[in-house]
Design a protein around this motif. Structure first.
Motif, PDB file in Angstrom:
ATOM      1  N   VAL A  58      62.748 -14.451 -13.358  1.00  0.00           N
ATOM      2  CA  VAL A  58      63.288 -14.105 -14.674  1.00  0.00           C
ATOM      3  C   VAL A  58      63.011 -15.224 -15.658  1.00  0.00           C
ATOM      4  O   VAL A  58      62.822 -16.373 -15.276  1.00  0.00           O
ATOM      5  CB  VAL A  58      64.813 -13.863 -14.659  1.00  0.00           C
ATOM      6  CG1 VAL A  58      65.144 -12.498 -14.135  1.00  0.00           C
ATOM      7  CG2 VAL A  58      65.522 -14.943 -13.894  1.00  0.00           C
ATOM      8  N   GLU A 200      61.238  -7.078 -19.124  1.00  0.00           N
ATOM      9  CA  GLU A 200      61.531  -8.391 -18.554  1.00  0.00           C
ATOM     10  C   GLU A 200      62.385  -8.337 -17.309  1.00  0.00           C
ATOM     11  O   GLU A 200      62.574  -9.334 -16.643  1.00  0.00           O
ATOM     12  CB  GLU A 200      62.172  -9.278 -19.613  1.00  0.00           C
ATOM     13  CG  GLU A 200      61.227  -9.629 -20.758  1.00  0.00           C
ATOM     14  CD  GLU A 200      60.019 -10.425 -20.287  1.00  0.00           C
ATOM     15  OE1 GLU A 200      60.140 -11.152 -19.293  1.00  0.00           O
ATOM     16  OE2 GLU A 200      58.955 -10.295 -20.914  1.00  0.00           O
TER      17      GLU A 200
ATOM     18  N   SER B 487      66.488 -17.286 -25.316  1.00  0.00           N
ATOM     19  CA  SER B 487      65.885 -18.541 -24.893  1.00  0.00           C
ATOM     20  C   SER B 487      64.751 -18.266 -23.922  1.00  0.00           C
ATOM     21  O   SER B 487      64.750 -17.251 -23.236  1.00  0.00           O
ATOM     22  CB  SER B 487      66.943 -19.409 -24.211  1.00  0.00           C
ATOM     23  OG  SER B 487      66.311 -20.395 -23.452  1.00  0.00           O
ATOM     24  N   ALA B 488      63.791 -19.193 -23.855  1.00  0.00           N
ATOM     25  CA  ALA B 488      62.705 -19.033 -22.897  1.00  0.00           C
ATOM     26  C   ALA B 488      62.941 -19.895 -21.667  1.00  0.00           C
ATOM     27  O   ALA B 488      62.115 -19.949 -20.775  1.00  0.00           O
ATOM     28  CB  ALA B 488      61.377 -19.401 -23.539  1.00  0.00           C
ATOM     29  N   HIS B 588      62.167 -19.226 -12.367  1.00  0.00           N
ATOM     30  CA  HIS B 588      61.808 -19.110 -13.777  1.00  0.00           C
ATOM     31  C   HIS B 588      60.373 -18.625 -13.960  1.00  0.00           C
ATOM     32  O   HIS B 588      59.471 -19.021 -13.227  1.00  0.00           O
ATOM     33  CB  HIS B 588      61.973 -20.457 -14.465  1.00  0.00           C
ATOM     34  CG  HIS B 588      61.707 -20.397 -15.928  1.00  0.00           C
ATOM     35  ND1 HIS B 588      60.709 -21.110 -16.524  1.00  0.00           N
ATOM     36  CD2 HIS B 588      62.303 -19.685 -16.906  1.00  0.00           C
ATOM     37  CE1 HIS B 588      60.701 -20.834 -17.818  1.00  0.00           C
ATOM     38  NE2 HIS B 588      61.660 -19.985 -18.079  1.00  0.00           N
ATOM     39  N   SER B 589      60.186 -17.735 -14.914  1.00  0.00           N
ATOM     40  CA  SER B 589      58.829 -17.321 -15.240  1.00  0.00           C
ATOM     41  C   SER B 589      58.746 -17.144 -16.751  1.00  0.00           C
ATOM     42  O   SER B 589      59.767 -17.011 -17.423  1.00  0.00           O
ATOM     43  CB  SER B 589      58.491 -16.004 -14.552  1.00  0.00           C
ATOM     44  OG  SER B 589      59.217 -14.968 -15.160  1.00  0.00           O
ATOM     45  N   LEU B 590      57.528 -17.148 -17.256  1.00  0.00           N
ATOM     46  CA  LEU B 590      57.369 -16.920 -18.692  1.00  0.00           C
ATOM     47  C   LEU B 590      57.507 -15.434 -18.968  1.00  0.00           C
ATOM     48  O   LEU B 590      57.269 -14.615 -18.087  1.00  0.00           O
ATOM     49  CB  LEU B 590      55.997 -17.412 -19.136  1.00  0.00           C
ATOM     50  CG  LEU B 590      55.829 -18.922 -19.094  1.00  0.00           C
ATOM     51  CD1 LEU B 590      54.441 -19.310 -19.554  1.00  0.00           C
ATOM     52  CD2 LEU B 590      56.872 -19.614 -19.942  1.00  0.00           C
ATOM     53  N   PRO B 591      57.887 -15.081 -20.190  1.00  0.00           N
ATOM     54  CA  PRO B 591      57.989 -13.655 -20.494  1.00  0.00           C
ATOM     55  C   PRO B 591      56.627 -12.981 -20.409  1.00  0.00           C
ATOM     56  O   PRO B 591      55.588 -13.630 -20.506  1.00  0.00           O
ATOM     57  CB  PRO B 591      58.540 -13.631 -21.915  1.00  0.00           C
ATOM     58  CG  PRO B 591      58.345 -14.988 -22.454  1.00  0.00           C
ATOM     59  CD  PRO B 591      58.319 -15.920 -21.304  1.00  0.00           C
ATOM     60  N   TYR B 592      56.671 -11.677 -20.226  1.00  0.00           N
ATOM     61  CA  TYR B 592      55.428 -10.931 -20.088  1.00  0.00           C
ATOM     62  C   TYR B 592      54.643 -10.948 -21.387  1.00  0.00           C
ATOM     63  O   TYR B 592      55.173 -10.654 -22.450  1.00  0.00           O
ATOM     64  CB  TYR B 592      55.729  -9.490 -19.692  1.00  0.00           C
ATOM     65  CG  TYR B 592      54.474  -8.675 -19.543  1.00  0.00           C
ATOM     66  CD1 TYR B 592      53.694  -8.793 -18.398  1.00  0.00           C
ATOM     67  CD2 TYR B 592      54.049  -7.834 -20.552  1.00  0.00           C
ATOM     68  CE1 TYR B 592      52.532  -8.085 -18.267  1.00  0.00           C
ATOM     69  CE2 TYR B 592      52.879  -7.108 -20.439  1.00  0.00           C
ATOM     70  CZ  TYR B 592      52.127  -7.241 -19.290  1.00  0.00           C
ATOM     71  OH  TYR B 592      50.963  -6.539 -19.165  1.00  0.00           O
ATOM     72  N   PHE B 593      53.391 -11.333 -21.277  1.00  0.00           N
ATOM     73  CA  PHE B 593      52.564 -11.385 -22.486  1.00  0.00           C
ATOM     74  C   PHE B 593      51.155 -10.965 -22.127  1.00  0.00           C
ATOM     75  O   PHE B 593      50.183 -11.660 -22.410  1.00  0.00           O
ATOM     76  CB  PHE B 593      52.582 -12.799 -23.065  1.00  0.00           C
ATOM     77  CG  PHE B 593      52.614 -12.813 -24.557  1.00  0.00           C
ATOM     78  CD1 PHE B 593      51.596 -12.216 -25.300  1.00  0.00           C
ATOM     79  CD2 PHE B 593      53.663 -13.407 -25.230  1.00  0.00           C
ATOM     80  CE1 PHE B 593      51.630 -12.224 -26.663  1.00  0.00           C
ATOM     81  CE2 PHE B 593      53.692 -13.415 -26.599  1.00  0.00           C
ATOM     82  CZ  PHE B 593      52.677 -12.818 -27.313  1.00  0.00           C
ATOM     83  N   SER B 594      51.045  -9.849 -21.441  1.00  0.00           N
ATOM     84  CA  SER B 594      49.754  -9.313 -20.997  1.00  0.00           C
ATOM     85  C   SER B 594      48.944 -10.352 -20.229  1.00  0.00           C
ATOM     86  O   SER B 594      47.729 -10.406 -20.337  1.00  0.00           O
ATOM     87  CB  SER B 594      48.947  -8.803 -22.189  1.00  0.00           C
ATOM     88  OG  SER B 594      49.726  -7.953 -22.975  1.00  0.00           O
ATOM     89  N   ALA B 616      54.499 -16.392 -30.346  1.00  0.00           N
ATOM     90  CA  ALA B 616      54.941 -15.001 -30.495  1.00  0.00           C
ATOM     91  C   ALA B 616      56.066 -14.961 -31.521  1.00  0.00           C
ATOM     92  O   ALA B 616      57.010 -15.732 -31.440  1.00  0.00           O
ATOM     93  CB  ALA B 616      55.456 -14.485 -29.164  1.00  0.00           C
ATOM     94  N   VAL B 618      58.957 -12.648 -33.182  1.00  0.00           N
ATOM     95  CA  VAL B 618      59.671 -11.384 -33.041  1.00  0.00           C
ATOM     96  C   VAL B 618      60.761 -11.311 -34.106  1.00  0.00           C
ATOM     97  O   VAL B 618      61.236 -12.324 -34.590  1.00  0.00           O
ATOM     98  CB  VAL B 618      60.305 -11.253 -31.645  1.00  0.00           C
ATOM     99  CG1 VAL B 618      59.273 -10.865 -30.638  1.00  0.00           C
ATOM    100  CG2 VAL B 618      60.994 -12.543 -31.261  1.00  0.00           C
TER     101      VAL B 618
END
Lengths: 284, 652
Positions: A58, A200, B487-488, B588-594, B616, B618
């Protein structure tokens, strides 16, 4: 009192099984409508088990919180339903889950999930008033918002509130994210939004959302069943007919854009149906 | 004893305010203000504990009180007249002059030889209001101590204007307490006009071009309300021969058929209340009031000013029960609710969102007033109480946030949790207390919907408006809550920033009050709000059809179901929170961005052409093309004006 609590808890345990099975039926029927064979009936369960086995990934821990709160609120509102509780309370508890699903999607700085979340909010604006008006229709027929009081009536509610039933179907299509209202989380692998509001959520947390969705399915079909409470066969027919109609509509309509939904006032169509029926109840 | 408590609530703030203004000492202010607030709060709770009472109050310091108020009425109106002259406004001068003439006619001709009226006769609602004003208003004043220091640092003032500011705020609180405690309408009118004047001074406090303009708008709209109030008093004196609220209510409820002549003054009172409560088409003054320093907005929106209008209507409601006029009031309130909720959707300015949401909730209260049953009165009181607490809290949060990040735009609040962890958490709690069960506001809304559904008149369109409006409410609150925690990073480990102790104290206390009182809402309903409404209905010999929403859920005819709800939801939230805290850092991972996601600093984006980092961006949907102010304000104003014309003109 105690027996009804245990009954409701039992129902709550069976509900995910029923919901998963129904969504299996949904996928199978959809496949047949599209001249495919389709997955096994238990495929949704396999999917969820597989998701639970995945490593958790996540971006933001709040997403996990949101997923759990969503599941909790779906379960609690179903519990209220089985207890024969208050329809408005059920509605408000259901709102908690919807809000948190959106909060979870917005708390990640990802364009896909953010756009999905905004669209989901728009859809909520479309279906929430319909649900309230349908519940008010129940209250006008039974004199209270208690579900238990529906079963004290002698004749099926469908006769008194046919338009409200249609309006509920409208809300149902939105809540179950069926075409033409599936633009917040498209199921069909279209490119535009990936999975919209659910982009997500992944692995075990997506599984939680999926189970919550099954519970919502059971709840909404349960609400449909209330319209023909006098006979079990009637309930079954009504539920089956609603589900089949939903699947049919899902397959024969194209997805709307949200602009179309707002501009063509399709937002107001369901509410209009509900309003007309309420006025009729008021006069009759 | 009662004399003393009333003195502490009403006169003491005026005295302290005057002292602060004359002495102009910083140390005196920082000690005197909290002490006064504490005394007021204790006196208010004391009054509330004692229950409804009667106090003749013929003399004050040996002077006849009624004469004193008459004198003060004229002094005040004369002052507003001079103010109108200075502002070069014929509108304000004309309306004030009309008020003076009306008042002269009232005092000199109509009511010249009437027996003296009981001065103070608060009912349960008044006492609840006094507690809200003194406690919530008091906390906002304490918050102001810290806030105004920073505010003036930003302004680089040579001499502090804080003595003036706090003097006016204290007078404002005193006037509000007076307003809700008074029984004599002409005394009430004095306090009513004091709140108008105080809000004018407070809105123009920063003395910028915009502040002066908006303060003037607030002034003329409220002077219009004052004129409606005077007209109402004239007609009431003429038809019922008294200005005592108690006797007016008794006489009106005893009538079998309420003729239009009897109802006309109440239509004027509604008009006065609508201006004070900033209902459409008068919503612009409250939206403009946000140019003032935050404590002012918090006060105007939560405990004082706008609640004065709803208090007046709620108190007077039994007088026009079961009339078409009442139904029109309900429809008007419901229309305000849905109209302003739509307007709130199009806003990204946090204070404006809060402002529109305030107006919407006041509209909901007014809908309940118009439904005019015991059940809807309970719902309305419930919303008044919980709205004051949550809205005061949210305004104070936005004020603190603005002082830190220099913006009140919710788009700039992305990731606020990392910058101001405590304030962001409190803001999110404030939002949820406005929106979700089991918090008090939602229980109020629930009761309102049940009350409307059980009422008989014109229920379907009203319900339609309420249902639509509450869906829009979810729209604008949910996205704000999401933004605050955005938050990222997997877990944020924020360091707590510097916050003035008074500010933090006020925020924490009010947040605690919001949570605790939601938990205690069964008690609040059972021991305060329910009996207060039942008491009014019993005194007036009205049929009270109370009910307990959701009582069937637990099978107990009590409010204990709320505890059940609270415990289940709190348990669920706590479990979810535990799981959340335990998510390991490696997840933890980064948000999906293709597949292109890149993190640079705290920003997420991707590598574009020439290997340039593209963050990005938004943003929320604000849908200005559908709900923008310039799109629908005009339509909302026109329709609501039509309602007002029907309301008042229909009776003329």
């Amino acid at each position: 009192m105690l027996s009804s609590i245990f009954g409701a808890l039992g129902g709550l345990i069976l509900a995910p099984l029923a919901g998963g099975f129904l969504s299996g039926v949904d996928r199978r029927l959809t496949a047949r409508l599209q001249s495919r064979v389709g997955p096994p009936l238990l495929q949704p369960f396999y999917d969820v088990f597989k998701l639970f086995g995945k490593e958790s990934k996540v971006t933001n821990a709040w997403l996990v919180f949101s997923a759990y709160v969503y599941l909790m609120s779906s379960a609690f509102s179903l519990f209220i339903f089985f207890m024969g509780g208050d329809l408005l309370l059920l509605f408000f508890v259901l709102t908690i889950g919807a809000v948190f699903q959106v909060v979870g999607a917005i708390c990640v700085p990802s364009p896909y999930s953010q756009v999905g979340a905004q669209r989901e909010l728009l859809l909520m604006v479309a279906y929430e008033p319909i649900l309230i008006l349908v519940f008010v229709g129940f209250a006008m027929c039974t004199g209270s918002f208690m579900i238990a009081d529906v079963f004290k009536l002698d004749s099926p509610l469908l006769l008194k509130m046919p338009l409200l039933f249609l309006a509920l179907g409208y809300a149902l299509t939105i809540k179950l994210r069926k075409s033409p209202f599936d633009f917040s989380a498209s199921h069909h692998g279209h490119q535009e939004l990936v999975r919209g509001v659910q982009t997500e959520y992944s692995g075990p947390y997506l599984a939680l959302i999926e189970i919550g969705h099954w519970l919502d399915l059971v709840l909404i079909l349960g609400l449909c069943a209330l319209f023909w409470h006098t006979s079990v066969i009637g309930m079954l027919i009504l539920v089956m007919a609603s589900l089949f109609t939903e699947i049919l509509i899902d397959n024969i309509t194209a997805r709307l854009t949200w602009q179309w939904m707002v501009q063509k006032q399709s937002l107001l169509l369901g509410m209009g149906l509900a309003l007309v029926n309420l006025l009729w109840l008021y006069v009759a | 004893m009662m004399n003393f408590l009333v003195f502490c609530c009403v006169v003491l703030p005026f005295v302290v305010g005057a002292t602060l203004y004359c002495v102009q000492s910083n140390s005196l202010r920082t000690t005197l203000v909290p002490v006064t607030v504490l005394v007021m709060a204790m006196a208010a709770v004391g009054l509330g504990a004692g229950g409804p009472f009667h106090m003749e109050a013929r003399h004050f310091l040996g002077l006849p009180l009624d004469g004193l108020f008459t004198l003060l009425d004229f002094v005040l109106l004369f002052y507003i007249l001079v103010l109108g002259w200075n502002l070069r406004s014929r509108l304000v001068m004309g309306m004030t002059a009309l008020q003076m003439i009306g008042l002269m006619y009232l005092k000199g001709v109509l009511a010249g030889h009437d027996p003296l009226i009981t001065g103070f006769a608060p009912d349960g609602l008044s006492l609840i209001m006094v507690i809200i004003i003194s406690v919530v208003g008091g906390l906002i004043t304490i918050y102001g101590l810290g806030y105004m220091d920073i505010h003036e640092e930003h302004q680089h003032l040579r001499t502090s204007r804080q003595p003036r500011f706090f003097a006016i705020i204290l007078c404002f609180l005193g006037a509000m307490n007076g307003l809700v405690l008074c029984n004599n309408m002409s005394w009430m009118f004095f306090f009513w006009e004091v709140t108008t004047l105080c809000s004018f001074f407070l809105i123009s406090h920063d003395n910028t071009e915009e502040a002066r303009k908006n303060a003037f708008r607030a002034l003329w709209m409220n002077v219009l309300g004052g004129l409606a109030f005077v007209s109402a008093m004239l007609f009431i004196q003429k038809t019922l021969g008294t200005l005592s609220m108690e006797i007016v209510l008794q006489k009106m409820t005893a009538l079998d058929i309420k003729s239009t002549a009897m109802l006309l003054p109440f239509a004027f009172l509604c008009l006065a209340a609508f201006t004070k409560s900033a209902q459409v088409p008068f919503e612009s003054w409250l939206c403009g009031a946000m140019v003032a320093p935050t404590p002012v907005s918090a006060l105007l929106h939560s405990a004082t000013m706008v609640k004065a209008g709803t208090y007046l209507l709620l108190r007077m409601a039994p007088a026009f029960a079961d009339t078409t006029m009442s139904t029109i009031v309900a429809l008007f309130g419901a229309f305000t609710f849905v109209g302003t909720c739509m307007l709130a959707v199009s806003q990204s300015n946090a204070k404006k969102i809060l402002a529109y949401s305030t107006i919407a909730n006041l509209g909901l209260i007014i809908t309940c007033v118009g439904i005019n049953t015991a059940a809807s009165m309970v719902a309305a009181t419930m919303i008044i109480v919980y709205h004051s607490v949550s809205k005061g809290l949210l305004f104070m949060c936005v004020g603190s946030i603005e002082q830190r990040i220099g913006s009140r735009d919710i788009e700039d609040m992305r990731g606020l949790y990392n910058v101001m962890p405590r304030t962001a958490t409190i803001t999110a709690i404030g939002i949820f207390t406005m929106l979700l069960p089991p918090f008090g506001m939602l229980i109020g809304k629930w009761m309102a919907i049940e009350a409307i559904a059980r009422a008989t008149q014109a229920m379907t369109p009203i319900l339609f408006f309420i249902a639509l409006g509450s869906a829009f409410t979810v729209f604008f609150w949910a996205r704000w809550a999401g933004i605050l925690i955005s938050s990222a990073n997997l877990h944020e480990y924020p360091t707590s920033g510097l916050q003035r102790p008074t500010v933090l104290f006020a925020l924490r206390t009010l947040c605690g009050v919001a949570l605790l009182f939601s938990f205690l809402s069964p008690m609040v309903l059972k021991d305060f709000i329910g009996p207060s409404v039942a008491g009014v209905y019993a005194r007036l010999n009205l049929r009270a059809e109370g009910f307990i929403p959701g009582a069937g859920f637990t099978g107990v005819e009590e409010y204990s179901w709320i505890y059940l709800l609270f415990i289940v939801l709190a348990l669920g939230a706590w479990l979810a929170w535990r799981v959340t805290r335990r998510v390991p850092e490696k997840a933890h991972s980064l948000p999906y961005f293709s597949g292109l996601a890149v993190k640079q600093g705290n920003e997420i984006g991707f590598r574009g052409p020439m290997n340039v980092f593209e963050p990005a961006r938004v943003s929320n949907y604000y849908l200005p093309q559908y709900f923008g102010e310039e799109k629908i304000t005009r339509a909302v104003d026109v329709i609501s004006t039509a309602f007002l014309i029907v309301l008042v003109g229909g009776l003329l």
